[in-house]
Design an enzyme around this catalytic site. Structure first.
Site, PDB file in Angstrom:
ATOM      1  N   HIS A 159       3.858   7.648   9.760  1.00 44.10           N
ATOM      2  CA  HIS A 159       4.939   7.517   8.783  1.00 44.10           C
ATOM      3  C   HIS A 159       6.295   7.970   9.366  1.00 44.10           C
ATOM      4  CE1 HIS A 159       3.240   7.246   4.584  1.00 44.10           C
ATOM      5  NE2 HIS A 159       2.370   6.641   5.428  1.00 44.10           N
ATOM      6  N   GLU A 173       0.641  -1.237  -0.060  1.00 43.46           N
ATOM      7  CA  GLU A 173      -0.013  -0.037  -0.037  1.00 43.46           C
ATOM      8  C   GLU A 173       0.863   1.352  -0.002  1.00 43.46           C
ATOM      9  OE1 GLU A 173      -2.426   3.144   2.135  1.00 43.46           O
ATOM     10  OE2 GLU A 173      -0.448   2.442   2.475  1.00 43.46           O
ATOM     11  N   GLU A 174       1.976   1.262   0.813  1.00 44.01           N
ATOM     12  CA  GLU A 174       2.842   2.245   1.008  1.00 44.01           C
ATOM     13  C   GLU A 174       3.500   2.798  -0.334  1.00 44.01           C
ATOM     14  OE1 GLU A 174       2.504   4.329   3.260  1.00 44.01           O
ATOM     15  OE2 GLU A 174       2.008   3.147   5.171  1.00 44.01           O
ATOM     16  N   ASP A 234      -8.014   2.053   7.935  1.00 41.19           N
ATOM     17  CA  ASP A 234      -6.791   2.631   7.812  1.00 41.19           C
ATOM     18  C   ASP A 234      -6.484   3.568   9.040  1.00 41.19           C
ATOM     19  OD1 ASP A 234      -4.120   3.365   6.879  1.00 41.19           O
ATOM     20  OD2 ASP A 234      -4.646   3.060   5.032  1.00 41.19           O
TER      21      ASP A 234
END
Length: 347
Positions: free
Chosen positions: A318, A207-208, A230
């Site tokens: 992140h 996904e990232e 998410d």
């Protein structure tokens, strides 16, 4: 296991994009008691199916298993490891971080090093060190020793952060983006019980780096509707304007109205808002935020799959360490469960 204990296991597990196997194995164990069958597709998404009635809608729940991290790019003759970034990581947070390097011979601890400030020129001290000026020190004497340890180009590197409980139901740990969503998916299945519709719970990969696993999984599952589970940016920290985001930890799950990749289908948004009101679950709405979720890729699959997102507000995503409120995970699962039971009223 309690919600706290399960999140600790998921958070401490390592699954940098492209190397999600440890997380997939754990997620499979957690989901297995609540579904009828589990498969792994060719891209290594895990797909768990809870069967319903053939004439009722099929819903896909998607939670990505991967986390941002690093990848070994070169090994210097002195034995230091240079790297590239996997996913969106701010260069400012990299220097001096503890990491784990995942090799064919095992896992090695390391630290991200840089030129010491004592020998930097003034202009160097006043700028952010770019990641390609940094390196990882694992204590290898030279390139040959590093290679004998099993280090090779392409090895994944994860941040070395251990899960910790804070105060007021807040917890701190690695990879809450998106182990929190994985946990919300497990809890949804746990709460669900019997349901008329078929539920396909998918742990997606990559996904990232572009929502890749969600696209292939959605094509194979071919659901009628989909929800991505998410995390999203929590703005309840100094320096964040309400205009940037009004989302706060502990104030309930977040429904995406729009982001840089998705305008939520109006029927999906109405279904989730109505469900929250009927179940008296506090929610938050979000629009205009940069970034997106698996829902953005799913909604464009085949002829189009109406999709939305339920997100858990999380601080410092992140980065090596994030913070969230466990009640937001719990209430996200309650909302998803209730919405699934109400699908026939809306679709």
């Amino acid at each position: 296991m309690s919600l706290n204990e399960t999140l600790e296991k998921l958070s401490n597990s390592c699954g940098v994009t492209g190397n999600e196997t440890p997380v997939r194995e754990l997620l499979t164990q957690l989901i297995e008691p609540y579904v009828d069958e589990i498969t792994v597709d060719r891209l290594e998404n895990v797909i768990a199916i809870k069967k319903g009635k053939p004439d009722k809608p099929k819903i896909m729940l998607a939670a990505h298993m991967d986390e941002v991290g690093l990848m070994i790019k070169t090994i210097t003759k002195e034995g230091f490891l240079q790297f590239s970034k996997i996913g969106g990581i701010d260069d400012r947070i990299l220097s001096a971080q503890k990491v784990t390097v995942h090799t064919k011979n095992g896992v090695y601890p390391g630290i991200i090093g840089s030129k010491p400030p004592h020998v930097q020129k003034m202009e160097e001290r006043n700028k952010v060190l770019p990641f390609d000026d940094l390196f990882i020190d694992i204590g290898a004497e030279n390139r040959e020793k590093a290679e004998k340890m099993g280090v090779s180009i392409g090895d994944s590197v994860a941040f070395d952060t251990k899960y910790v409980a804070l105060n007021n139901d807040l917890v701190m740990g690695k990879a809450f983006d998106n182990r929190a969503g994985c946990l919300a998916m497990v809890e949804t299945l746990k709460l669900l019980g019997e349901t008329d519709c078929t539920v396909c719970a998918v742990g997606t990969v990559q996904e990232e780096v572009g929502l890749r696993g969600a696209g292939t999984a959605a094509f194979g599952v071919n659901p009628d509707i989909a929800l991505a589970l998410d995390v999203t940016v929590a703005g309840d920290v100094p320096g964040v304007r309400k205009y940037d985001t009004s989302v706060k930890t502990g104030k309930g799950p977040v429904l995406t109205v729009s982001d840089s990749g998705l305008i939520t289908h109006p029927k999906i948004l109405r279904w989730l808002i109505d469900t929250a009101e009927e179940e008296k679950i506090a929610i938050q709405l979000e629009s205009g935020l940069m970034g997106s979720t698996d829902a953005a890729r799913i909604t464009l699959t085949r002829q189009g799959i109406p999709s939305g997102t339920i997100s858990i507000p999380t601080r410092y995503i992140h980065s090596p360490t994030a913070v969230l409120n466990l009640h937001d995970i719990e209430n996200s699962a309650k909302l998803a469960k209730a919405a699934i039971h109400k699908i026939s009223k809306h679709f």
